[in-house]
Design an enzyme around this catalytic site. Structure first.
Site, PDB file in Angstrom:
ATOM      1  N   GLY A 285      41.035 -63.200 -47.085  1.00 49.99           N
ATOM      2  CA  GLY A 285      40.171 -64.501 -46.830  1.00 49.99           C
ATOM      3  C   GLY A 285      39.094 -65.110 -47.682  1.00 49.99           C
ATOM      4  N   ALA A 286      39.180 -66.027 -47.806  1.00 51.16           N
ATOM      5  CA  ALA A 286      37.971 -67.015 -48.108  1.00 51.16           C
ATOM      6  C   ALA A 286      37.152 -67.559 -47.988  1.00 51.16           C
ATOM      7  CB  ALA A 286      37.467 -67.191 -50.138  1.00 51.16           C
TER       8      ALA A 286
ATOM      9  N   ALA B 114      32.470 -66.122 -43.842  1.00 56.55           N
ATOM     10  CA  ALA B 114      33.091 -64.436 -43.500  1.00 56.55           C
ATOM     11  C   ALA B 114      33.509 -63.652 -45.414  1.00 56.55           C
ATOM     12  CB  ALA B 114      33.293 -64.046 -42.174  1.00 56.55           C
ATOM     13  N   GLY B 115      34.626 -64.226 -45.689  1.00 53.89           N
ATOM     14  CA  GLY B 115      35.291 -63.203 -46.730  1.00 53.89           C
ATOM     15  C   GLY B 115      34.137 -63.549 -47.744  1.00 53.89           C
TER      16      GLY B 115
ATOM     17  N   PHE C  54      21.068 -78.120 -30.697  1.00 56.49           N
ATOM     18  CA  PHE C  54      22.005 -77.749 -30.289  1.00 56.49           C
ATOM     19  C   PHE C  54      21.747 -77.529 -28.859  1.00 56.49           C
ATOM     20  CE2 PHE C  54      26.205 -77.322 -32.520  1.00 56.49           C
ATOM     21  CZ  PHE C  54      25.866 -78.352 -33.745  1.00 56.49           C
TER      22      PHE C  54
ATOM     23  N   ASP D 207      46.761 -66.066 -38.479  1.00 57.24           N
ATOM     24  CA  ASP D 207      47.170 -64.777 -39.321  1.00 57.24           C
ATOM     25  C   ASP D 207      46.812 -63.420 -39.785  1.00 57.24           C
ATOM     26  OD1 ASP D 207      47.894 -67.545 -40.703  1.00 57.24           O
ATOM     27  OD2 ASP D 207      47.705 -66.851 -42.317  1.00 57.24           O
TER      28      ASP D 207
ATOM     29  N   GLN E 106      38.070 -72.051 -27.700  1.00 54.92           N
ATOM     30  CA  GLN E 106      36.815 -72.903 -27.347  1.00 54.92           C
ATOM     31  C   GLN E 106      37.692 -74.770 -27.414  1.00 54.92           C
ATOM     32  OE1 GLN E 106      32.688 -73.114 -29.269  1.00 54.92           O
ATOM     33  NE2 GLN E 106      32.256 -73.056 -27.386  1.00 54.92           N
TER      34      GLN E 106
ATOM     35  N   HIS F  38      36.324 -78.198 -27.765  1.00 59.10           N
ATOM     36  CA  HIS F  38      35.165 -78.861 -28.653  1.00 59.10           C
ATOM     37  C   HIS F  38      35.647 -80.329 -27.916  1.00 59.10           C
ATOM     38  CE1 HIS F  38      31.878 -80.534 -30.720  1.00 59.10           C
ATOM     39  NE2 HIS F  38      31.498 -79.129 -31.458  1.00 59.10           N
TER      40      HIS F  38
ATOM     41  N   LEU G 233      37.079 -83.552 -35.578  1.00 59.25           N
ATOM     42  CA  LEU G 233      36.540 -82.855 -34.633  1.00 59.25           C
ATOM     43  C   LEU G 233      34.995 -83.918 -35.293  1.00 59.25           C
ATOM     44  CD1 LEU G 233      34.600 -80.937 -32.997  1.00 59.25           C
ATOM     45  CD2 LEU G 233      33.906 -79.741 -35.824  1.00 59.25           C
TER      46      LEU G 233
ATOM     47  N   GLU H 232      28.635 -81.405 -32.717  1.00 61.02           N
ATOM     48  CA  GLU H 232      27.805 -81.456 -31.518  1.00 61.02           C
ATOM     49  C   GLU H 232      26.543 -82.328 -31.481  1.00 61.02           C
ATOM     50  OE1 GLU H 232      28.407 -78.097 -29.021  1.00 61.02           O
ATOM     51  OE2 GLU H 232      26.113 -78.397 -28.471  1.00 61.02           O
TER      52      GLU H 232
ATOM     53  N   ARG I  26      29.739 -75.985 -24.559  1.00 64.48           N
ATOM     54  CA  ARG I  26      31.066 -76.920 -24.424  1.00 64.48           C
ATOM     55  C   ARG I  26      31.815 -76.519 -23.731  1.00 64.48           C
ATOM     56  NH1 ARG I  26      30.990 -75.247 -31.285  1.00 64.48           N
ATOM     57  NH2 ARG I  26      29.259 -76.757 -32.227  1.00 64.48           N
TER      58      ARG I  26
ATOM     59  N   HIS J 110      39.162 -75.873 -30.528  1.00 67.82           N
ATOM     60  CA  HIS J 110      38.432 -75.818 -32.201  1.00 67.82           C
ATOM     61  C   HIS J 110      38.017 -74.020 -32.349  1.00 67.82           C
ATOM     62  CE1 HIS J 110      34.865 -76.887 -33.938  1.00 67.82           C
ATOM     63  NE2 HIS J 110      33.622 -75.889 -33.157  1.00 67.82           N
TER      64      HIS J 110
ATOM     65  N   GLU K 148      36.086 -65.227 -37.720  1.00 69.99           N
ATOM     66  CA  GLU K 148      36.760 -66.007 -36.614  1.00 69.99           C
ATOM     67  C   GLU K 148      37.747 -64.793 -36.629  1.00 69.99           C
ATOM     68  OE1 GLU K 148      37.845 -70.318 -36.283  1.00 69.99           O
ATOM     69  OE2 GLU K 148      38.494 -70.189 -34.371  1.00 69.99           O
TER      70      GLU K 148
ATOM     71  N   ARG L   7      31.802 -69.672 -26.801  1.00 71.38           N
ATOM     72  CA  ARG L   7      30.542 -69.501 -28.019  1.00 71.38           C
ATOM     73  C   ARG L   7      29.367 -70.212 -28.214  1.00 71.38           C
ATOM     74  NH1 ARG L   7      30.199 -72.541 -32.584  1.00 71.38           N
ATOM     75  NH2 ARG L   7      32.124 -73.073 -32.975  1.00 71.38           N
TER      76      ARG L   7
ATOM     77  N   LEU M 170      28.560 -70.450 -37.206  1.00 72.95           N
ATOM     78  CA  LEU M 170      28.450 -70.130 -38.928  1.00 72.95           C
ATOM     79  C   LEU M 170      27.420 -69.039 -39.375  1.00 72.95           C
ATOM     80  CD1 LEU M 170      27.977 -73.733 -40.196  1.00 72.95           C
ATOM     81  CD2 LEU M 170      29.647 -72.764 -40.689  1.00 72.95           C
TER      82      LEU M 170
END
Lengths: 169, 114, 595, 262
Positions: free
Chosen positions: C12-13, C16-17, C116, C230, C249, C251, C261, C264, C295, C362, C392, C403, C409
């Site tokens: 995964g890129a 996080a990846g 936020f 996956d 969640q 949104h 989206l 928020e 949310r 979301h 995630e 969340r 993020l």
């Protein structure tokens, strides 16, 4: 996608991987060019272009729009113009700038569309040769031009510009 | 993009004319007769139309070239490139109408027939 | 079959990846496998911001941030993880800034911050400006910045390589008290090269899963088409449990009917929600912070308004996000992208008209269980050596049952970094686990089955039916009855999935085949989600049961743990064993969650 | 760019005018979708396929492609991911113009004629609408698209004024979809030109006050295949789905190279 570090590389099955770590050679840039030739050429195109607008518009205007226009152009007309150093200089500048501007324009077009390196080389050689010949020829013509030609008898020839009479006599 | 295509095409056309034009002008160095003979060809009705075409190309190349220079060096140039292209077209049209009228008038005044 | 050997393989890129890759790539021989080009990842869709108690514009500290996270997650948050996240948030933001991320700035040139949902000062006293942002493109900037730094550090990417199996082996092991258990170990992954249709095996000492979420289980979702669960499914099939999968969640502000989206941040900048009467209904549901409530609360309030007939539009099926009282220049400066979405997709001008919105799937709070070192757990305690997860796909769990905005993020940056560091560290001392005989067999069989199937079931039809039933039965309101209905439908669809056919039989760029595989992941995860939801007979955070509308700390202050277990059957649920795991508390005792 | 948040409380209740329900009025309409297909596993030559589809008011070209792939012909192949214009997967040539399929609403096209969809030009087509993106990313990588700052790392953030931040805001929006580069007639000719996207991403760092390597990037783009090949045709600016003023960015890089040389 470079080092695969493979331990057991077996022959690829089926069709070849379209992107097995390589880029279509067509897209590889040969090497970075040094110097700022392209920048100079780019600036030259703009400067010479702006100058040529003035040079050529005046040229066209004086040759085609005033007096008898197209009908006045003959040997005498040209000779009359070049008798004046201003016009000589004018036409010389125009020749050089226009030829260089045009040659550089043609060069970029060849670069863009000639697919093979050899074609590119050929076309460019012809272009540069033509450019050199024309510039030299034109320069010589402007500088070695003799407006008041005399016939064998030493009289002014008919197509001589009118001012010759004062010069000869 | 089409202005760029036009700029290229007119540029190539003008370049080839330029080669020919320098060569024909060089004839003044060969002999007045030769020069006058060749220049005479420019006064043929078909060439008159060609001249209008040539001047059309030059004027477009010139005005569009000025537009490109403005795009390059004027800060707002990129924002108004489209408006400037319109201006080029208008100016081109006006110039060409004026030129054609004058050129044709001169031509017919001095035309001695075929 | 090509076998590649790397110390660390990152799957995964997305945020996080790539955050992991930047750390790992500098310490160990690392490869990143990604089914998309890295910059296509859905991190780029995140808009609003990334919270960190920088205190650049007003007083703040990370302890308040921890509290908000715990409270926002309805106390199902593992508090040790939340502390780590809130504390390391500050460095996470500063790291990004030093990598070049173009944050918006205060007049003094510091990183600007805004409000936020759910982020408050001093334990809920008032909204606080904590979200660091770059217009409404924060996720985009994070994704780009991380990719840029991967380029800088020469990270090796295998683009459009789908990981289709996690290779694990089991060994007998003994606990300190003398009892024996099966220890899982990770040996590598089996991948499918989209371009050529060939399988590649990547043997690795450490494998980091950063595969993202599962939004495509639902019909209305803000998620990308490629978010098909996956990683979760692969881990689950390899015998690793999944934690808290019932918590999804929704949104509040997805564009009505489309799910696209609207951040928020729109409400953070002053936007408000109105029903068809023009009433600002959030005043009734969350009197203190109104439209900036977390949310789950806002989404439920919106759904409630629609249920009670105060929805707007011809079908009375959405509410409005009203920005018309804000300065147009302010909207354009702070929310340029989302106003463009409204214009492009709904032809609504947010300067003058309210925008139709409705909750959209979301984020998955649950996922592969990990500890704060991002190590994956094979049960409540035992770590799978060399296997890491972040983002995630993982469940640390910092989000608990709901969340908070911007914390995703943050999650990818904090735990992505941790995963990269620990994975490389582990690889520096560990040995390769020997690959089992023909590790690709399972994948090969699966692919052959799909290619050669003579069935008449279409992928798209099954997927659409799955998404419809999930939207209908498993959205913001759930009940025993609706969950049952969803589960029955999933069973039916799983049966039909066996008769599926793909039309594209080629090897080159066969996305038809991969969509079929992805559908398999979706069905598995939908099943796990419903079963998990069935077990949780209470309402908490994103999981709201109409038949159990209250939070029940006595019986359910526990994480759900679901195991794939073919032999197991209870309450009509086959093949999934349900277990629980205690929640980790450090400083905050559960309180009623009011805003 | 800073935070003058509106402090005034909005009204609890307002009269909603009978506003136009953008999403509401969903009408059906018929379209013909015409796609240039290519699959070397099937046949050497490209071919055209046409489908007649019934679509809805808010549907995009991507929805039409999906409808074909999911309901009619599963072999139709194209990239897509986010489906709302931020991931950059689905740049393609729609009615002769480069756009994102997910941002192009069918109702905004002339539906009386077939909607023509092709792969973006100038990059090798792999299958149907999928092109090889490697040359594109190679150019991107060559301009050093990452921040280089040699001064000692401060403990807090590097200071940057809102004005300095604004200087390169436009070019930070790039999503690397290749719509610009593959719309450039100069790039079409031989694929050697760095292309607008690479220059845009160089611009993003050249004008970032925190970056120290602007000179190096200018040097790279002063190449034969660099900015001087830009002919200001504005195709890139028109193609950019993010509304980046691409040509302007290229011009600013040209000016920067010039000023630096003088």
């Amino acid at each position: 996608m470079t080092a695969t570090n493979s331990e057991a590389v077996l022959p690829a099955q089926g069709i070849e991987a379209p992107r097995s770590g390589r880029i279509d050679p067509k897209y590889l840039r040969s090497s970075a060019s040094s110097g700022s030739f392209e920048m100079v050429a780019w600036v030259f195109m703009r400067v010479s272009g702006a100058a040529l607008v003035v040079l050529i518009f005046v040229h066209l205007f004086s040759n085609l729009m005033v007096g008898e226009g197209i009908h006045q152009i003959d040997f005498a007309f040209v000779a009359g113009k070049w008798a004046n150093p201003v016009w000589q200089f004018w036409d010389l500048t125009m020749l050089w700038l226009a030829m260089l501007h045009g040659t550089n324009g043609m060069r970029t077009i060849i670069n863009d569309y000639a697919e093979k390196d050899s074609t590119r080389l050929w076309l460019k050689s012809i272009l540069y040769l033509a450019c050199a010949v024309i510039i030299i020829l034109g320069t010589l013509v402007i500088f070695t031009f003799e407006p008041c030609l005399l016939d064998d008898a030493g009289n002014l020839m008919d197509y001589s510009p009118s001012f010759c009479e004062s010069v000869v006599n | 993009m089409w202005s760029w295509v036009g700029h290229r095409i007119t540029g190539v056309g003008i370049f080839f004319f330029l080669l020919v034009h320098v060569l024909d002008t060089s004839l003044v160095r060969v002999s007045p007769e030769a020069y006058d003979a060749v220049i005479g060809a420019y006064k043929h009705p078909i060439m008159i139309m060609g001249e209008i075409g040539l001047v059309g190309a030059i004027v477009f190349h010139a005005f569009n070239g000025l537009r490109i220079i403005l795009v390059d060096f004027w800060k707002q140039g990129t924002r108004y490139h489209r408006q400037m292209l319109w201006a080029v077209m208008v100016l081109w049209f006006v110039t060409m109408v004026a030129f054609s009228i004058r050129h044709l008038m001169i031509f017919f005044e001095g035309w001695e027939g075929f | 079959m090509q076998v590649h050997k790397y110390d660390v393989v990152i799957v995964g890129a997305g945020g996080a990846g790539m955050r992991a890759a930047i750390e790992s790539g500098q310490r160990a021989h690392t490869a990143v496998l990604t089914k998309l080009y890295p910059t296509r990842s859905h991190t780029g869709a995140a808009q609003g911001g990334m919270c960190a108690a920088l205190a650049n514009v007003e007083e703040d500290n990370w302890e308040w941030h921890t509290f908000d996270t715990v409270k926002g997650g309805d106390y199902l948050v593992d508090q040790d993880a939340a502390e780590v996240m809130a504390k390391e948030a500050i460095d996470a933001v500063l790291d990004l800034e030093k990598m070049g991320l173009p944050f918006n700035r205060t007049p003094e040139g510091k990183i600007d911050q805004r409000r936020f949902g759910g982020h408050t000062r001093d334990h809920g006293k008032a909204a606080v400006r904590r979200a660091c942002y770059a217009a409404d493109r924060t996720g985009h900037m994070i994704l780009q910045t991380l990719y840029q730094n991967c380029v800088k550090h020469n990270v090796e990417f295998y683009n459009e390589y789908y990981v289709l199996d996690l290779i694990t082996v089991e060994e007998d092991a003994t606990r300190e008290d003398g009892t024996t258990y099966k220890q899982k170990r990770v040996a590598g992954v089996v991948t499918y090269d989209l371009a050529s249709g060939e399988l590649h095996i990547f043997q690795a000492k450490s494998v980091v899963f950063a595969t993202g979420g599962l939004g495509k289980i639902f019909k209305t979702t803000s998620n990308a088409h490629t978010l098909t669960a996956d990683g979760m499914a692969l881990a689950y099939r390899a015998g690793i449990p999944l934690e808290d999968m019932e918590f999804v969640q929704f949104h509040p502000t997805g564009l009505a009917g489309l799910g696209v989206l609207l951040s928020e941040a729109a409400r953070g900048e002053g936007g408000i929600l109105r029903n068809s009467d023009g009433e600002r209904f959030m005043e009734r549901y969350a009197p203190t912070i109104k439209d900036l409530a977390p949310r789950d609360i806002v989404a439920r309030a919106m759904a409630q308004e629609v249920r009670e007939g105060r929805g707007a539009g011809p079908n009375k099926d959405y509410v409005y996000l009203d920005l018309t009282h804000l300065e147009p220049e302010h909207i354009d400066a702070k929310l340029p992208d989302i106003t463009e979405f409204a214009r492009t997709y709904l032809a609504v001008e947010p300067h003058t008209e309210p925008v139709p919105v409705f909750p959209t799937c979301h984020y998955a709070m649950g996922g592969v269980p990990t500890n704060i070192k991002a190590e994956v757990l094979q049960d409540n305690e035992v770590v799978v050596p060399g296997l890491y997860a972040a983002g995630e796909v993982a469940c640390v769990s910092v989000h608990g049952s709901n969340r908070l905005g911007t914390n995703s993020l943050l999650d990818i940056n904090v735990f992505g970094k941790r995963a990269g560091i620990y994975a490389a560290e582990y690889a520096s001392t560990a040995e390769f686990v020997e690959l089992p005989e023909a590790p690709e067999t399972f994948v090969t069989e699966q692919l052959e089955m799909l290619r050669n199937s003579s069935g008449d079931q279409r992928v798209a039809t099954i997927r659409a039916e799955l998404q419809d039933t999930m939207d209908l039965n498993m959205q913001v309101f759930r009940s025993e009855e609706s969950i049952r209905e969803a589960l029955d439908k999933i069973y039916e669809l799983k049966g039909r999935y066996q008769q599926i056919t793909v039309q594209d039989k080629g090897k080159r760029f066969n996305l038809d085949l991969l969509e079929a595989l992805e559908l398999g992941f979706l069905l598995d995860m939908a099943e796990v989600m419903t079963v998990s939801a069935m077990h949780r007979k209470e309402s908490r955070g994103g999981h709201y049961r109409e038949d159990y509308p209250d939070r029940d700390d006595e019986n359910f202050m526990l994480h759900s743990m679901l195991y794939k277990d073919p032999g197991f059957e209870t309450e009509g649920v086959k093949g999934i064993r349900f277990d629980t795991k205690p929640v980790i508390f450090t400083r905050y005792e559960p309180m009623e969650r009011k805003y | 760019m800073s935070t003058p948040t509106v402090e005034k409380e909005p009204a609890s209740k307002i009269d909603l005018a009978e506003s136009g329900d953008g999403a509401g009025a969903v009408q059906q309409f018929d379209i013909t979708l015409k796609v240039r297909r290519y699959d070397p596993e099937r046949t050497e030559d490209a071919w055209w396929d046409e489908w007649n589809l019934t679509m809805f008011g808010t549907d995009r070209v991507l929805d039409a492609l999906h409808k074909v792939k999911w309901d009619v012909d599963g072999t139709l192949t194209f990239r897509r991911s986010c489906a709302h214009g931020i991931c950059g997967s689905d740049a393609m040539r729609i009615n002769g113009r480069n756009r994102l399929a997910c941002k192009t609403l069918l109702k905004d096209l002339d539906t009386s004629k077939p909607i023509i969809v092709e792969a973006i030009k100038g990059l090798p087509v792999e299958k149907d609408l999928i092109v090889d993106m490697e040359p594109f990313f190679q150019s991107y990588r060559e301009i050093m698209p990452f921040m280089i700052n040699s001064s000692p790392t401060p403990t807090a953030e590097r200071v940057q004024s809102p004005e300095e931040r604004q200087r390169f805001d436009d070019t930070t929006k790039c999503i690397l979809c290749a719509a610009c580069t593959s719309s450039c007639p100069v790039f079409w000719t031989d694929g050697q030109y760095f292309g607008p996207a690479a220059i845009v991403n160089a611009h993003r760092f050249i004008f970032d006050s925190r970056d120290d390597a602007g000179d190096m990037r200018l040097e790279i783009l002063n190449d034969r295949e660099g900015v001087w090949r830009c002919r200001t045709t504005f195709n890139c600016t028109e193609a950019c789905p993010r509304g980046i003023e691409v040509t302007k960015a290229i011009q600013e890089v040209k000016t920067a190279i010039l000023t630096r040389s003088l």
